[in-house]
Design a protein around this motif. Structure first.
Motif, PDB file in Angstrom:
ATOM      1  N   LEU A 131       0.837  -1.199   0.000  1.00 37.46           N
ATOM      2  CA  LEU A 131       0.000   0.000   0.000  1.00 37.46           C
ATOM      3  C   LEU A 131       0.878   1.257   0.000  1.00 37.46           C
ATOM      4  CD1 LEU A 131      -3.044   0.241  -0.045  1.00 37.46           C
ATOM      5  CD2 LEU A 131      -3.027   0.557   2.424  1.00 37.46           C
ATOM      6  N   GLY A 132       1.930   1.226   0.796  1.00 33.82           N
ATOM      7  CA  GLY A 132       2.878   2.355   0.808  1.00 33.82           C
ATOM      8  C   GLY A 132       3.507   2.550  -0.558  1.00 33.82           C
ATOM      9  N   GLN A 133       3.903   1.446  -1.187  1.00 31.88           N
ATOM     10  CA  GLN A 133       4.504   1.533  -2.526  1.00 31.88           C
ATOM     11  C   GLN A 133       3.488   2.043  -3.552  1.00 31.88           C
ATOM     12  OE1 GLN A 133       7.678   1.468  -1.756  1.00 31.88           O
ATOM     13  NE2 GLN A 133       8.368  -0.106  -3.161  1.00 31.88           N
ATOM     14  N   PHE A 135       1.091   4.172  -3.009  1.00 30.13           N
ATOM     15  CA  PHE A 135       0.994   5.624  -2.863  1.00 30.13           C
ATOM     16  C   PHE A 135       2.235   6.321  -3.410  1.00 30.13           C
ATOM     17  CE2 PHE A 135      -2.658   4.779  -0.149  1.00 30.13           C
ATOM     18  CZ  PHE A 135      -3.484   5.814  -0.543  1.00 30.13           C
ATOM     19  N   LYS A 136       3.395   5.690  -3.256  1.00 25.99           N
ATOM     20  CA  LYS A 136       4.610   6.293  -3.820  1.00 25.99           C
ATOM     21  C   LYS A 136       4.495   6.425  -5.344  1.00 25.99           C
ATOM     22  CE  LYS A 136       8.733   5.009  -2.476  1.00 25.99           C
ATOM     23  NZ  LYS A 136       9.850   4.199  -1.924  1.00 25.99           N
ATOM     24  N   VAL A 139       2.129   9.262  -6.208  1.00 30.61           N
ATOM     25  CA  VAL A 139       2.782  10.559  -5.992  1.00 30.61           C
ATOM     26  C   VAL A 139       3.704  10.862  -7.167  1.00 30.61           C
ATOM     27  CG1 VAL A 139       4.480  11.762  -4.559  1.00 30.61           C
ATOM     28  CG2 VAL A 139       2.595  10.516  -3.476  1.00 30.61           C
ATOM     29  N   GLY A 142       2.078  12.493 -10.007  1.00 31.09           N
ATOM     30  CA  GLY A 142       1.934  13.929  -9.798  1.00 31.09           C
ATOM     31  C   GLY A 142       0.541  14.489 -10.067  1.00 31.09           C
ATOM     32  N   LEU A 147      -4.663  11.034  -7.211  1.00 30.23           N
ATOM     33  CA  LEU A 147      -4.378  10.692  -5.816  1.00 30.23           C
ATOM     34  C   LEU A 147      -5.645  10.753  -4.967  1.00 30.23           C
ATOM     35  CD1 LEU A 147      -0.942  12.326  -5.163  1.00 30.23           C
ATOM     36  CD2 LEU A 147      -1.672  10.185  -4.103  1.00 30.23           C
TER      37      LEU A 147
ATOM     38  N   PHE B 135      -4.195   9.442   4.096  1.00 27.06           N
ATOM     39  CA  PHE B 135      -3.847   9.873   2.741  1.00 27.06           C
ATOM     40  C   PHE B 135      -4.862  10.873   2.201  1.00 27.06           C
ATOM     41  CE2 PHE B 135      -0.779   6.420   2.806  1.00 27.06           C
ATOM     42  CZ  PHE B 135       0.281   7.025   2.154  1.00 27.06           C
ATOM     43  N   VAL B 139      -3.878  14.535   0.752  1.00 21.78           N
ATOM     44  CA  VAL B 139      -4.293  14.983  -0.577  1.00 21.78           C
ATOM     45  C   VAL B 139      -5.006  16.331  -0.463  1.00 21.78           C
ATOM     46  CG1 VAL B 139      -5.896  14.486  -2.475  1.00 21.78           C
ATOM     47  CG2 VAL B 139      -4.404  12.675  -1.584  1.00 21.78           C
ATOM     48  N   MET B 144       2.408  18.118  -3.068  1.00 18.45           N
ATOM     49  CA  MET B 144       2.950  16.865  -3.576  1.00 18.45           C
ATOM     50  C   MET B 144       4.222  16.491  -2.814  1.00 18.45           C
ATOM     51  SD  MET B 144       1.754  14.687  -5.644  1.00 18.45           S
ATOM     52  CE  MET B 144       0.644  15.234  -6.943  1.00 18.45           C
ATOM     53  N   LEU B 147       3.205  14.899   0.412  1.00 19.77           N
ATOM     54  CA  LEU B 147       2.700  13.564   0.095  1.00 19.77           C
ATOM     55  C   LEU B 147       3.840  12.584  -0.164  1.00 19.77           C
ATOM     56  CD1 LEU B 147      -0.419  14.246  -2.064  1.00 19.77           C
ATOM     57  CD2 LEU B 147      -0.240  12.334  -0.487  1.00 19.77           C
ATOM     58  N   SER B 151       4.379   9.353   2.076  1.00 18.21           N
ATOM     59  CA  SER B 151       4.183   8.024   1.485  1.00 18.21           C
ATOM     60  C   SER B 151       5.490   7.225   1.520  1.00 18.21           C
ATOM     61  CB  SER B 151       3.603   8.112   0.070  1.00 18.21           C
ATOM     62  OG  SER B 151       4.432   8.848  -0.771  1.00 18.21           O
ATOM     63  N   ASP B 152       6.612   7.908   1.353  1.00 18.24           N
ATOM     64  CA  ASP B 152       7.894   7.220   1.544  1.00 18.24           C
ATOM     65  C   ASP B 152       7.971   6.622   2.949  1.00 18.24           C
ATOM     66  OD1 ASP B 152       8.750   7.846  -0.968  1.00 18.24           O
ATOM     67  OD2 ASP B 152      10.312   9.248  -0.365  1.00 18.24           O
ATOM     68  N   SER B 154       5.629   5.788   4.905  1.00 21.81           N
ATOM     69  CA  SER B 154       4.682   4.690   5.051  1.00 21.81           C
ATOM     70  C   SER B 154       5.283   3.359   4.572  1.00 21.81           C
ATOM     71  CB  SER B 154       3.427   5.059   4.262  1.00 21.81           C
ATOM     72  OG  SER B 154       2.546   3.997   4.193  1.00 21.81           O
ATOM     73  N   ALA B 155       5.939   3.383   3.413  1.00 23.87           N
ATOM     74  CA  ALA B 155       6.556   2.158   2.884  1.00 23.87           C
ATOM     75  C   ALA B 155       7.759   1.745   3.739  1.00 23.87           C
ATOM     76  CB  ALA B 155       6.973   2.365   1.432  1.00 23.87           C
TER      77      ALA B 155
END
Lengths: 339, 339
Positions: A131-133, A135-136, A139, A142, A147, B135, B139, B144, B147, B151-152, B154-155
């Motif tokens: 899930l984290g990946q 969202f990456k 992002v 852009g 998003l 998230f 948003v 960005m 975000l 998000s980084d 988070s992973a």
């Protein structure tokens, strides 16, 4: 609408997933590469678990929807569609990992689930990682709009799962309640996957709304047909056995309708089977008999066809293109899984 | 650096969390409101579980860092800091819910964990929901860069958790390995929380890097002091009992250092206790004796002080303000929890 509905009704023998596979082939090769790379990690257990699911033969319908709806709106370059499609698949994979923990499932698509091999703990955490990946990657694209669509879907899916956990194990669940869960658990991601296509293509609000409607109706239709297949039909491509939902106490539309149509004896049977877990082979045989008696598979298929017709209509308004034809064929494919 | 280090070393009696509580008071009231509202759902179980954790007396240090670093860079209006601070707290809460499932923990901050009241399944899914809501709030802010930072994180947090699950239960874990896990599991969110403050304030790369360094070093320092408190010290505010980590087989720095300093007999004891789960009260007594013998709490505190000094130095370069003083005092507070 009439035309669309008629068309859906008369094409069980021609719906195929091949059209969308072919139309999205070039981009899906890039999606698959990106998926493998983003499932990587210096922590070996992560790709091990992720690839177990990723390579387990899912059709990747959701990411194909993103690619096809982007193509249908003229987005044919760049890599935004590839990244968003991979995000969608990761969101789906994370959900499956967590679902199998929550449902204590041992098999998925005919293979042992990750949790039975590596444990619940690793399944929860690798789901979080994916899930984290996801969202990456979003992002990285852009687009704040994309998003927003996908993070909304993420919260809605989880909310639907909790709802199902909390309330939906009771036989008093109505058809409307059940459809609300399907809307959240399944259709929300189909809708988001289809809507981000026109978004990155720069299409307007109307185009976005049409693709959202397409994805959502397709998702509900897809799930209802899955529910039917679980009580019969030809399900070779699903890796499911007849009665899996029954044995897991999952209350689906064919059961809800049979309960509602049943007399007091039948109602008591359903409560005992679904709420108290009396779901052995003899109980499954009786369940199948009652479903047959009240023809609830037929009614469920009718509902699925109605949602399919809505999806069909939403995509039929697109300018003619191979991508549009692919989106239309997917609707027919979903329904035609029933023989 | 020397000045900063000296200052940290000589202020155990004055570090206090009161300064940051006071500086962030106005905005934290809005953060708390937003948290309550975003933890809401038409599915009652969600606020029930979320509020159990949210109202369980955590200090909310992470969201306060976002507010204070935004203030320290002149961001004093708008609501971006409030939304990002609430996002950070939701990410933290989601992690705690999943952590308790993964660690099979029964108590957190002296209260029963959500999983012991509502079950593992609900804990997993409500964690997913809170992450989705986090998230959505990010948003909503529309940055960005913020975000990307969150998000980084988070992973990275999830990756660190999987790593710990897969490899860190072995006594061969080195100090460097352990610090890498702390860096991912704890420090990454502190770093992200502190970095998004200057980001929304429109500060430059150097300011961002300094706050990131501040949060990261503070996070490591914070975790190491937690590790020390688990084997003694005054821990009233943590709701932890001496030996919780030991009984859960969590290998922390005081244990790693004692293992490395021990003879063959002692090494065998640690392996049996941490790897094979022979961790009754008698074993805990012996563990405490060995930790005392090799003075590994003292060494761990020294490490924590060194990270604290780095954090202090990173924030000391800020222009004078109440927010800067608050950030500096937090460093001293973390260390001064050890009496």
């Amino acid at each position: 609408m009439v035309v669309a509905a008629n068309r859906v009704e008369h094409t069980e023998d021609r719906g195929s997933i091949d059209t969308i596979v072919s139309v999205t082939k070039r981009d899906m090769a890039r999606v698959n590469e990106l998926i493998l790379s983003m499932a990587g990690s210096r922590v070996e257990l992560i790709p091990e678990i992720a690839n177990h699911l990723i390579s387990s033969g899912g059709k990747r319908l959701r990411p194909m929807l993103t690619i096809a709806t982007a193509l249908a709106h003229g987005y044919d370059e760049g890599d935004a569609q590839v990244k968003l499609a991979a995000s969608v698949e990761f969101m789906h994979t994370a959900t499956l990992l967590h679902d199998d923990v929550v449902d204590e499932s041992d098999l998925r698509r005919g293979k042992r689930t990750a949790r039975t091999i590596w444990g619940n703990q690793a399944s929860v955490l690798v789901g979080d990682y994916l899930l984290g990946q996801a969202f990456k990657m979003m992002v990285d694209v852009g687009s704040m709009t994309a998003l927003s669509i996908l993070s909304d879907a993420s919260a809605i899916i989880a909310e639907g799962e909790v709802w199902q956990l909390a309330a939906a194990k009771r036989m008093t669940t109505s058809e409307a309640d059940y459809l609300a869960v399907v809307d959240a658990k399944t259709a929300a991601l189909f809708a988001a996957a289809a809507e981000v296509g026109p978004v990155i293509a720069g299409a307007g609000d109307e185009a976005r709304a049409a693709m959202r409607r397409y994805g959502r109706s397709l998702g509900v239709s897809f799930q209802l047909i899955d529910d039917v297949l679980d009580y019969g039909g030809v399900a070779a491509d699903l890796g499911k056995n007849t009665g899996d939902d029954f044995r897991e106490g999952k209350i689906t539309l064919p059961v809800i309708l049979a309960y509602q149509a049943g007399d007091e004896d039948e109602k008591a049977f359903w409560r005992s089977a679904m709420e108290d877990g009396n779901n052995d082979d003899a109980a499954l045989a009786r369940a199948l008999e009652l479903i047959e008696r009240h023809a609830t598979l037929k009614t469920t298929i009718e509902r699925a066809r109605a949602f399919g017709a809505e999806a069909y209509e939403a995509a039929a308004g697109l300018p003619p293109s191979a991508a549009r034809d692919a989106l239309l064929d997917v609707v027919e494919f979903c329904i035609s899984r029933i023989k």
